[in-house]
Design a protein around this motif. Structure first.
Motif, PDB file in Angstrom:
ATOM      1  N   ALA A  53      -0.502   3.258   5.141  1.00 52.12           N
ATOM      2  CA  ALA A  53       0.501   2.686   4.406  1.00 52.12           C
ATOM      3  C   ALA A  53      -0.301   2.424   2.732  1.00 52.12           C
ATOM      4  O   ALA A  53       0.178   2.918   1.744  1.00 52.12           O
ATOM      5  CB  ALA A  53       1.026   1.204   4.747  1.00 52.12           C
ATOM      6  N   TYR A  54      -1.581   1.827   2.981  1.00 54.15           N
ATOM      7  CA  TYR A  54      -2.402   1.591   1.601  1.00 54.15           C
ATOM      8  C   TYR A  54      -2.808   2.935   1.209  1.00 54.15           C
ATOM      9  O   TYR A  54      -2.818   2.969  -0.197  1.00 54.15           O
ATOM     10  CB  TYR A  54      -3.231   0.829   2.003  1.00 54.15           C
ATOM     11  CG  TYR A  54      -4.265   0.362   0.929  1.00 54.15           C
ATOM     12  CD1 TYR A  54      -3.507  -0.855  -0.005  1.00 54.15           C
ATOM     13  CD2 TYR A  54      -5.424   0.404   0.263  1.00 54.15           C
ATOM     14  CE1 TYR A  54      -4.201  -1.420  -1.055  1.00 54.15           C
ATOM     15  CE2 TYR A  54      -6.102  -0.072  -0.749  1.00 54.15           C
ATOM     16  CZ  TYR A  54      -5.238  -1.008  -1.567  1.00 54.15           C
ATOM     17  OH  TYR A  54      -6.181  -1.745  -2.543  1.00 54.15           O
ATOM     18  N   VAL A  55      -3.134   3.854   1.999  1.00 54.87           N
ATOM     19  CA  VAL A  55      -3.545   5.167   1.241  1.00 54.87           C
ATOM     20  C   VAL A  55      -2.623   5.989   0.677  1.00 54.87           C
ATOM     21  O   VAL A  55      -2.739   6.528  -0.380  1.00 54.87           O
ATOM     22  CB  VAL A  55      -4.244   6.110   2.533  1.00 54.87           C
ATOM     23  CG1 VAL A  55      -4.207   7.506   1.893  1.00 54.87           C
ATOM     24  CG2 VAL A  55      -5.484   5.588   2.862  1.00 54.87           C
ATOM     25  N   THR A  56      -1.214   6.157   1.249  1.00 54.83           N
ATOM     26  CA  THR A  56      -0.147   6.452   0.701  1.00 54.83           C
ATOM     27  C   THR A  56       0.213   5.892  -0.655  1.00 54.83           C
ATOM     28  O   THR A  56       0.434   6.498  -1.713  1.00 54.83           O
ATOM     29  CB  THR A  56       1.278   6.475   1.706  1.00 54.83           C
ATOM     30  OG1 THR A  56       0.841   6.962   2.934  1.00 54.83           O
ATOM     31  CG2 THR A  56       2.318   7.083   1.014  1.00 54.83           C
ATOM     32  N   ALA A  57       0.137   4.325  -0.635  1.00 55.56           N
ATOM     33  CA  ALA A  57       0.661   3.678  -1.683  1.00 55.56           C
ATOM     34  C   ALA A  57      -0.421   4.006  -3.021  1.00 55.56           C
ATOM     35  O   ALA A  57      -0.205   4.327  -4.021  1.00 55.56           O
ATOM     36  CB  ALA A  57       0.382   2.176  -1.435  1.00 55.56           C
ATOM     37  N   LYS A  58      -1.605   4.171  -2.750  1.00 50.98           N
ATOM     38  CA  LYS A  58      -2.569   4.212  -3.844  1.00 50.98           C
ATOM     39  C   LYS A  58      -2.765   5.717  -4.207  1.00 50.98           C
ATOM     40  O   LYS A  58      -3.144   6.076  -5.474  1.00 50.98           O
ATOM     41  CB  LYS A  58      -4.048   3.888  -3.390  1.00 50.98           C
ATOM     42  CG  LYS A  58      -4.150   2.293  -3.088  1.00 50.98           C
ATOM     43  CD  LYS A  58      -4.020   1.686  -4.584  1.00 50.98           C
ATOM     44  CE  LYS A  58      -4.143   0.185  -4.626  1.00 50.98           C
ATOM     45  NZ  LYS A  58      -3.793  -0.244  -6.003  1.00 50.98           N
ATOM     46  N   TRP A  59      -2.581   6.565  -3.378  1.00 52.82           N
ATOM     47  CA  TRP A  59      -2.384   8.055  -3.603  1.00 52.82           C
ATOM     48  C   TRP A  59      -1.346   8.148  -4.576  1.00 52.82           C
ATOM     49  O   TRP A  59      -1.370   8.830  -5.839  1.00 52.82           O
ATOM     50  CB  TRP A  59      -2.228   9.041  -2.480  1.00 52.82           C
ATOM     51  CG  TRP A  59      -3.585   9.572  -1.893  1.00 52.82           C
ATOM     52  CD1 TRP A  59      -4.390   8.345  -1.351  1.00 52.82           C
ATOM     53  CD2 TRP A  59      -4.238  10.640  -1.770  1.00 52.82           C
ATOM     54  NE1 TRP A  59      -5.568   9.212  -0.762  1.00 52.82           N
ATOM     55  CE2 TRP A  59      -5.502  10.820  -0.880  1.00 52.82           C
ATOM     56  CE3 TRP A  59      -3.733  11.942  -2.052  1.00 52.82           C
ATOM     57  CZ2 TRP A  59      -6.161  11.680  -0.811  1.00 52.82           C
ATOM     58  CZ3 TRP A  59      -4.430  13.167  -1.810  1.00 52.82           C
ATOM     59  CH2 TRP A  59      -5.717  13.082  -1.050  1.00 52.82           C
ATOM     60  N   GLY A  60       0.126   7.582  -4.115  1.00 50.44           N
ATOM     61  CA  GLY A  60       1.120   7.806  -5.145  1.00 50.44           C
ATOM     62  C   GLY A  60       0.884   6.955  -6.414  1.00 50.44           C
ATOM     63  O   GLY A  60       1.364   7.522  -7.533  1.00 50.44           O
ATOM     64  N   GLN A  61       0.250   5.929  -6.459  1.00 51.79           N
ATOM     65  CA  GLN A  61       0.092   5.204  -7.794  1.00 51.79           C
ATOM     66  C   GLN A  61      -0.727   5.793  -8.591  1.00 51.79           C
ATOM     67  O   GLN A  61      -0.465   5.892  -9.765  1.00 51.79           O
ATOM     68  CB  GLN A  61      -0.520   3.865  -7.168  1.00 51.79           C
ATOM     69  CG  GLN A  61      -0.769   3.006  -8.647  1.00 51.79           C
ATOM     70  CD  GLN A  61      -1.646   1.754  -8.162  1.00 51.79           C
ATOM     71  OE1 GLN A  61      -2.595   1.891  -7.852  1.00 51.79           O
ATOM     72  NE2 GLN A  61      -1.156   0.635  -8.488  1.00 51.79           N
ATOM     73  N   LEU A  62      -1.828   6.505  -8.190  1.00 50.90           N
ATOM     74  CA  LEU A  62      -2.723   7.475  -9.102  1.00 50.90           C
ATOM     75  C   LEU A  62      -1.925   8.721  -9.548  1.00 50.90           C
ATOM     76  O   LEU A  62      -2.345   8.895 -10.769  1.00 50.90           O
ATOM     77  CB  LEU A  62      -4.075   7.864  -8.156  1.00 50.90           C
ATOM     78  CG  LEU A  62      -5.160   8.528  -8.895  1.00 50.90           C
ATOM     79  CD1 LEU A  62      -5.723   7.629 -10.229  1.00 50.90           C
ATOM     80  CD2 LEU A  62      -6.133   9.117  -8.187  1.00 50.90           C
ATOM     81  N   GLY A  63      -1.159   9.251  -8.895  1.00 53.35           N
ATOM     82  CA  GLY A  63      -0.340  10.414  -9.594  1.00 53.35           C
ATOM     83  C   GLY A  63       0.477   9.732 -10.651  1.00 53.35           C
ATOM     84  O   GLY A  63       0.411  10.385 -11.572  1.00 53.35           O
TER      85      GLY A  63
END
Length: 306
Positions: free
Chosen positions: A166-176
């Motif tokens: 969940a956190y990985v997906t959140a932070k990858w999306g945020q960085l994009g």
């Protein structure tokens, strides 16, 4: 030639003070950053979901030397509330110089074990919440033709780790989203968007995380203090960077993830279990994913690393 009076000097000094808006200001890196700007004499608008701990953070900022402090209880998932916080800053202080966005939540659990609602909320807080901040702040910076926006990202925006989907997906999306905005603002040389990506930090996020693992979690080593990461946040105002890794081991870990994926995949799970997971039993909890837990909010958490 008009002679400048002492009153004019005071007025000019007030005009030169930074006006800083901090999302996620009641806890962790956001709170440490707010206190850091307060030490520079900034005028602050502090935002978080928890009104009681926001008041505590405001008291810390006033004690540290802030010129003025305004508090706006709000959730970044509510676009009107985010807009109201930006409007509060500009209407009270006449402009907006710096925005720090550090509001985030975290969850632990294997993909098949996570509650879909928890997964969605963690991702939405990072991605949709950041989108709301951008939509409210960017028009102000465009109109001013200047301003600094600093987002607290994560090492996990560049790598993956088991039980942290969940956190990985959140932070990858945020960085994009961050990188896209940086591209869209290239024609405004005095508008800066920076990201600061820490690794393990002794913040309360580990005490407040949702989990279905049955045990506590800790920041993985090497572990840094929120104040150290906050210094990197403050530095981005004078020295903007697309993405600043805050932690000497981050580039090595990222290189291993990108260049030696079989080795990284074999090691990351056992290392995470050995150095970032406790042995004390913890019942399943949604933590602060859906609502704040004020009693667990502070600049530093109880988890000090291993």
């Amino acid at each position: 030639m008009t002679e400048q009076t002492p009153a004019d000097d005071v007025s000019s000094a007030r005009e030169l003070r930074e006006v800083v808006l901090v999302f996620g200001a009641s806890s962790g890196i956001g709170r440490a950053s707010a206190i850091g700007f307060a030490r520079r004499g900034a005028s602050l608008v502090l935002v978080s979901r928890s009104a009681s701990t926001l008041a505590d953070a405001a008291a810390d900022c006033r004690a540290a030397g802030a010129a003025a402090v305004e508090c706006v209880p709000a959730d970044v998932l509510e676009a009107p509330a985010v807009q109201a916080a930006v409007d509060r800053a500009t209407s009270t202080f006449g402009r907006l110089d710096v925005v720090v966005h550090s509001a985030t939540v975290m969850a632990y659990g294997r993909v098949e074990d996570l509650d879909p609602a928890v997964f969605q909320r963690v991702v939405d807080t990072a991605v949709q919440g950041t989108f709301h901040v951008f939509q409210a702040v960017v028009p102000v910076f465009r109109a001013q033709r200047r301003g600094s926006l600093v987002v607290v990202s994560s090492l996990l925006a560049s790598i993956t780790a088991p039980t942290m989907s969940a956190y990985v997906t959140a932070k990858w999306g945020q960085l994009g989203l961050i990188r896209t905005l940086q591209q869209e603002l290239r024609e405004l040389p005095d508008v800066h968007v920076s990201a600061v990506a820490p690794g393990g930090v002794t913040t309360p996020i580990y005490d407040q995380a949702a989990t279905v693992l049955g045990n506590s979690a800790h920041p993985p080593p090497p572990v840094y203090t929120p104040e150290r990461v906050a210094r990197a946040v403050l530095d981005r105002v004078a020295n903007p960077r697309r993405l600043k890794q805050s932690g000497f081991a981050n580039p090595v870990i990222i290189a291993g993830f990108r260049l030696f994926p079989p080795v990284f995949d074999a090691l990351v799970g056992p290392l995470l279990k050995a150095f970032s997971m406790g042995r004390d039993p913890v019942p399943p909890t949604t933590g602060n994913v859906f609502a704040p837990v004020p009693e667990k909010e502070a600049t530093r958490g109880s988890s000090r690393g291993i």
